[in-house]
Motif scaffolding. Sequence first.
Motif, PDB file in Angstrom:
ATOM      1  N   ARG A 114       8.109   3.076   5.102  1.00  0.00           N
ATOM      2  CA  ARG A 114       9.365   2.494   4.980  1.00  0.00           C
ATOM      3  C   ARG A 114      10.360   3.465   4.285  1.00  0.00           C
ATOM      4  O   ARG A 114      11.611   3.479   4.531  1.00  0.00           O
ATOM      5  CB  ARG A 114       9.170   1.294   3.931  1.00  0.00           C
ATOM      6  N   MET A 115       9.714   4.389   3.582  1.00  0.00           N
ATOM      7  CA  MET A 115      10.699   5.487   3.267  1.00  0.00           C
ATOM      8  C   MET A 115      10.751   6.679   4.031  1.00  0.00           C
ATOM      9  O   MET A 115      11.411   7.647   3.630  1.00  0.00           O
ATOM     10  CB  MET A 115       9.902   5.936   1.818  1.00  0.00           C
ATOM     11  N   THR A 137       0.935  -1.252   0.109  1.00  0.00           N
ATOM     12  CA  THR A 137      -0.021  -0.037   0.041  1.00  0.00           C
ATOM     13  C   THR A 137       0.910   1.194   0.057  1.00  0.00           C
ATOM     14  O   THR A 137       2.162   1.257   0.362  1.00  0.00           O
ATOM     15  CB  THR A 137      -1.071  -0.041   1.352  1.00  0.00           C
ATOM     16  N   VAL A 138       0.279   2.278  -0.418  1.00  0.00           N
ATOM     17  CA  VAL A 138       1.030   3.546  -0.389  1.00  0.00           C
ATOM     18  C   VAL A 138       1.527   3.986   0.878  1.00  0.00           C
ATOM     19  O   VAL A 138       2.726   4.271   1.064  1.00  0.00           O
ATOM     20  CB  VAL A 138       0.095   4.720  -1.176  1.00  0.00           C
ATOM     21  N   GLN A 139       0.500   3.746   1.811  1.00  0.00           N
ATOM     22  CA  GLN A 139       0.972   4.030   3.364  1.00  0.00           C
ATOM     23  C   GLN A 139       2.165   3.348   3.786  1.00  0.00           C
ATOM     24  O   GLN A 139       3.257   4.028   4.195  1.00  0.00           O
ATOM     25  CB  GLN A 139      -0.278   3.968   4.051  1.00  0.00           C
ATOM     26  N   HIS A 162      15.753   7.559  -2.978  1.00  0.00           N
ATOM     27  CA  HIS A 162      16.171   6.558  -2.278  1.00  0.00           C
ATOM     28  C   HIS A 162      16.841   5.502  -2.896  1.00  0.00           C
ATOM     29  O   HIS A 162      16.701   5.359  -4.117  1.00  0.00           O
ATOM     30  CB  HIS A 162      15.075   6.010  -1.237  1.00  0.00           C
ATOM     31  N   ASN A 163      17.708   4.856  -2.152  1.00  0.00           N
ATOM     32  CA  ASN A 163      18.242   3.568  -2.841  1.00  0.00           C
ATOM     33  C   ASN A 163      17.491   2.487  -2.939  1.00  0.00           C
ATOM     34  O   ASN A 163      16.295   2.374  -2.171  1.00  0.00           O
ATOM     35  CB  ASN A 163      19.633   3.173  -2.026  1.00  0.00           C
ATOM     36  N   LEU A 213       9.655   3.050  -8.825  1.00  0.00           N
ATOM     37  CA  LEU A 213       9.779   4.270  -9.572  1.00  0.00           C
ATOM     38  C   LEU A 213       9.550   5.515  -8.437  1.00  0.00           C
ATOM     39  O   LEU A 213      10.212   6.521  -8.565  1.00  0.00           O
ATOM     40  CB  LEU A 213       8.515   4.629 -10.325  1.00  0.00           C
ATOM     41  N   LEU A 214       8.504   5.207  -7.428  1.00  0.00           N
ATOM     42  CA  LEU A 214       8.411   6.264  -6.613  1.00  0.00           C
ATOM     43  C   LEU A 214       9.732   6.274  -5.672  1.00  0.00           C
ATOM     44  O   LEU A 214      10.277   7.464  -5.319  1.00  0.00           O
ATOM     45  CB  LEU A 214       7.217   5.739  -5.503  1.00  0.00           C
ATOM     46  N   VAL A 215      10.176   5.083  -5.359  1.00  0.00           N
ATOM     47  CA  VAL A 215      11.481   5.160  -4.354  1.00  0.00           C
ATOM     48  C   VAL A 215      12.469   5.893  -5.020  1.00  0.00           C
ATOM     49  O   VAL A 215      13.202   6.837  -4.668  1.00  0.00           O
ATOM     50  CB  VAL A 215      11.837   3.699  -4.147  1.00  0.00           C
TER      51      VAL A 215
END
Length: 476
Positions: free
Chosen positions: A11-12, A4-6, A50-51, A43-45
Motif C-alpha cells: 500500500r505504501m 501484514t507487513v507485506q 506518508h500521509n 508509526l511506520l507510515v
Amino acid sequence: EAITVQELAQRMAEKGADLVKALFNMGMMVTVNQTIDQDTAELLVEEFGHNLQRVSEADVDIVSTEDVDAEETLEPRPPVVTIMGHVDHGKTSLLDALRGTDVTAGEAGGITQHIGAYQITTKDKQKITFLDTPGHEAFTEMRARGANVTDIVILVVAADDGLMPQTIEAINHTKAAGVPMIVAINKIDKPEANAKKIRERLLEHEIVVEAMSGDVQDVEVSAKTKQGLDTLLEAIANQAELLELKANPDRAAEATVIEAQLDKGKGPLATVLVTRGTLKRGDIFVVGTQSGRVRALLDDKGRQIKEAGPSMPVEVLGLGGVPNAGDQLTVVENEQRAREVSAYRTEKANDKRTTSVPANFENMFSALKSSVIEYPVVVKADVQGSVEAINSALNRLSNDDIKVRVLHSGVGAITESDVTLAAATGAPIIGFNVRPNAKARQQMEKDKVRLMYHDVIYHLTEEITKELIGELGPER
Ligand code: GDP
C-alpha cells in the motif's frame, strides 16, 4: 485490526524489507508475513513520511504527538530530574536535602505533601522539578509506557561503598534511554569516603566524569551535612541549559500522570507533570480512558493554585476514575469531545489486548541517525566468566550493517528490572544457565518479552546470527 507487513508495504509502495528494518529499529522483531497492529502501522507510515488516513477521526489531534508547537511559541521550561542509585546510597536523603534548598519553602506556610514530584526554586531563581519516586524501575516503566518525562538523571553513588549492582543497572537504564546523567558522589562526609575510587570504577562503565577530563558532571555531596548541594544544583542548571528545554505554555495542556490513588475524602487523585500548555481549573480533559474536569489543583505544598505550566507537578482533583502512572492527560474543548476521545481510547485499549505486538514501540535509538541497525539484548548468566564470554561473542557478530547492543549484562537470575528494560526496548533476554524468577516470568509474559535460554555459547550465537540474517533481509 491488523495488517501484514507485506500488505502495508504494498500500500505504501515501499519494500517489505525496508519496513522490517524500520520495525527492527523500533525494537520490534517481525518478518514480512507477520501482522502488526494499527498503531504500529501508523508509526511506520509516518516514519516513511506518508500521509495518514485514519480509520477513526475521533482521536486525530489527541494522539498525534506530531502536532509540534511552532518555534516562536516555545519558552524555556524547568528540567525534570530523576534520582537513581543503589539501595541505601542516599536517594531519599538527597531528595529531602534538595527539597530543603527551596527558597520559597518558607513562604505562605505550605506543608510538604508527597505527591510524587516536587519543584524547588534555587537561590538563582531557577526552577527544578524532581520526581520523588526514585529508582530506575519506575523510570524505565514510565518510558515503556511512552512517558519520557525525565530530562536529567542524577546517579547517586555512596563514596564509602562503590558501584553496586543497582548502580550499574541505573547506568544501563539511563544509557538505554539516552538521558544525560550527573553523578552525585554522596556521603562524602564519611571518613572512609573515597571519591577517587568511584570515578575510576565509573570508567569501566564508560562514564568519564569531568574530574577525569570527561563530559559527565560529577559532584561530591553529603545529604547529611548538605555539603555540595549548591554545586549539584548548578550542575543541574548547566545540564538543563545545554538541553535547551522548551515548551509552549499558551495552549491546551498535556500532562503525564506520575502517581494516582483513590482518596477516601477527595475521590480519585492524580499527580501530573505538565508537558506543554497550561492546565487550569475548570479544564475538561481525558486521562487514559477516563474523562474529567479539573475541580482543584494543588501544588506540592498542598496549596490551591489556579493553573500549572510546563514541568510543574500538580495534584488534580475531579477525575472520573483512577488513572495509571504514565497515562497522558489531554485537555479537550468540551465534554462531547472528551467522551469521543475516551471511547476511542477504550476501543484501542481493547484492541491492544488481542494483538501479539509488544505494547511499546518506542525507538530508543532514534538519536542514532546512521543506517546501522541496532539489535538490543539483555544478558544474564550464572557466572561472570560467561557474561564476559557472551558479551565478546556478541560483539564479534556485529558488522557495518548491524550491531548487537548489550543494554545490560550481569550475573544472576533474570529479574523484573531486566524485564522492564527489555520491554522498553523490544530486546530479548539472553539467559545463560539462568532463568527468570517467578515475578520476572509473569512480567515477561505480560510484556511479551522473549527469553533466549542457552547453556552453550555457540548455540546462542547461532540463534542470534539467524535473527540478524532474517532481520537484514535478502538484500544485505
Ligand atoms: P536510599 O535507599 O538510596 O533512598 O537511601 P537513604 O536516603 O534511605 O539513605 C540510606 C542511609 O544512608 C540512611 O541511614 C541515611 O541517613 C544515610 N545517608 C544518606 N546520605 C548520607 C550522607 O550524605 N552522609 C551520611 N553519613 N549518611 C547518609
